[in-house]
Scaffold this active site. Structure first.
Site, PDB file in Angstrom:
ATOM      1  N   CYS A 134       0.868  -1.179   0.000  1.00  0.00           N
ATOM      2  CA  CYS A 134       0.000   0.000   0.000  1.00  0.00           C
ATOM      3  C   CYS A 134       0.902   1.225   0.000  1.00  0.00           C
ATOM      4  CB  CYS A 134      -0.922   0.030   1.214  1.00  0.00           C
ATOM      5  SG  CYS A 134      -1.901   1.557   1.322  1.00  0.00           S
ATOM      6  N   MET A 167      -4.579   5.092  -5.323  1.00  0.00           N
ATOM      7  CA  MET A 167      -3.676   4.304  -4.511  1.00  0.00           C
ATOM      8  C   MET A 167      -2.244   4.773  -4.764  1.00  0.00           C
ATOM      9  SD  MET A 167      -6.247   2.655  -6.205  1.00  0.00           S
ATOM     10  CE  MET A 167      -5.738   1.369  -7.339  1.00  0.00           C
TER      11      MET A 167
END
Length: 392
Positions: free
Chosen positions: A104, A317
């Site tokens: 992430c 993201m």
């Protein structure tokens, strides 16, 4: 009938970029959860509140979105010349599994700050005032991330005036460098696993779609918005309320995963929801962001919308932003062409919440493209700290 009491596990709830998650020091986890396996996965699912057929996470710390169903483990570095190991788990909302297949990028920002907060950095390296360089080993994919974390009075500086579209309030800026993001040996090999900048991707039930499939930051399948009936200006509700559209995007993602060698069978994609990502690109256009902010065509080099865990992301993201910057820097990819073609050291792209700038250093070596690093700015702060409680 007697029931076991709840257990308390030391934890910190943090926002990093446009995501948030529950952070743990490895040494604070219950002994059975300090190694990978079922016990760790069960703990993280229970912390987040998954699997939840109501898709609400009422009985957990999750927010029932891909941006908020996350857990992180930090420990002292296991490899030389790094400060910490950072391991990331994407918790499925409605299914009983944790996806460990990728990173992430947003929470990479918080990982640098948490490393200092949690005492995992040598105090002698933390200045009273200035910037602390934290070298992070991203253990999921075996990559180096460098976080430049601002420090004030010996503590992480969290407040500031840096504004990030997709985050309501300003905070202190943290600069992230993703080193050698295209050298993703754990994610399928070469930067372009098919050997092509653009492939004709055959998608069952959809047809043949031009696609750029790249390993950089995170494996990503890029398609043109116009080739799948979109403008590139769409917001979450335009996609996420359309069940048929979501099925088509998943079909494209599965076809891309097969071509990239990430899965061997189409059914394997059900347990690999985190990777690859699927994104669609378009040339600059003006649009109204989710906040009501007007984004003019002249403000951006291109438009990008990306899906995470089967839904359109509310912003972008961080790892996908690395893929965008990398692909934009390489002439001839769909991302580069949407941005006007030619050499690009950096691009500013429009996403559902606004804009984001990402830079990448790309060069052609012996006929192969390589990217030495991608750079972007995010912010992070602690939302709550103490203990998270889970049923025994």
């Amino acid at each position: 009938m007697s029931h076991p009491p709840q257990q308390r596990v030391p934890a910190t709830y943090m926002r990093g970029g446009t995501s948030k998650g529950v952070f743990f020091r490895l040494e604070d986890l219950p002994p059975a959860c300090q190694s990978p396996g079922r016990a760790r996965d069960d703990l993280f699912m229970r912390v987040i509140g998954s699997p939840d057929p109501y898709a609400a996470h009422i009985d957990g710390m999750g927010g029932a979105t891909s941006s908020t169903s996350k857990c992180v483990i930090l420990s002292r570095a296991s490899v030389p010349d790094h400060d910490v190991d950072y391991l990331y788990g994407q918790v499925s909302i409605d299914k009983p599994f944790v996806d460990w297949s990728g990173n992430c990028g947003n929470l990479s920002t918080a990982a640098g700050a948490f490393a200092i907060h949690a005492g995992l950095i040598d105090p002698a390296r933390v200045p009273d005032n200035g910037v602390c360089t934290v070298r992070i080993w991203q253990a999921n994919i075996g990559k180096t991330i460098i976080a430049q974390v601002p420090v004030s009075n010996g503590q992480v500086q969290e407040t500031g005036d840096f504004e990030l579209d997709g985050v309501t309030f300003p905070a202190a800026e943290i600069v992230l460098e993703f080193m050698n993001p295209s050298d993703d040996g754990d994610q399928g090999g070469a930067m372009f696993p098919t050997g092509n900048l653009i492939d004709q991707l055959e998608v069952p039930g959809v047809g043949t779609v031009p696609a750029t499939m790249i390993n950089a930051g995170i494996p990503t399948v890029f398609v043109n918005a116009c080739d799948i009936g979109y403008q590139g200006t769409e917001l979450r509700e335009d996609i996420n309320t359309d069940a048929e559209a979501l099925k088509r995007f998943e079909a494209i993602r599965v076809a891309g995963a097969l071509r990239m060698g990430l899965i061997k069978r189409a059914e394997d994609a059900a347990t690999r929801q985190h990777t690859p990502k699927i994104a669609f690109v378009a040339p600059p256009k003006g649009y109204t962001a989710a906040s009501g902010k007007q984004v003019a065509a002249a403000e951006v080099d291109l438009l990008v919308r990306a899906l995470s865990m089967g839904k359109l992301h509310h912003a972008m993201m961080g790892t996908c932003a690395v893929a965008i910057g990398t692909a934009a820097a390489i002439p001839g990819t769909l991302v580069n062409l949407a941005a006007g073609g030619g050499e690009k050291a950096a691009v500013r792209f429009g996403h559902p919440s606004g804009t984001l700038r990402v830079g990448a250093e790309a060069k052609l070596v012996d006929g192969e493209w390589t990217v030495t690093k991608a750079v972007m700015s995010r912010s992070a702060r602690i939302l709550m700290e103490g203990w998270v409680r889970v049923p025994g």
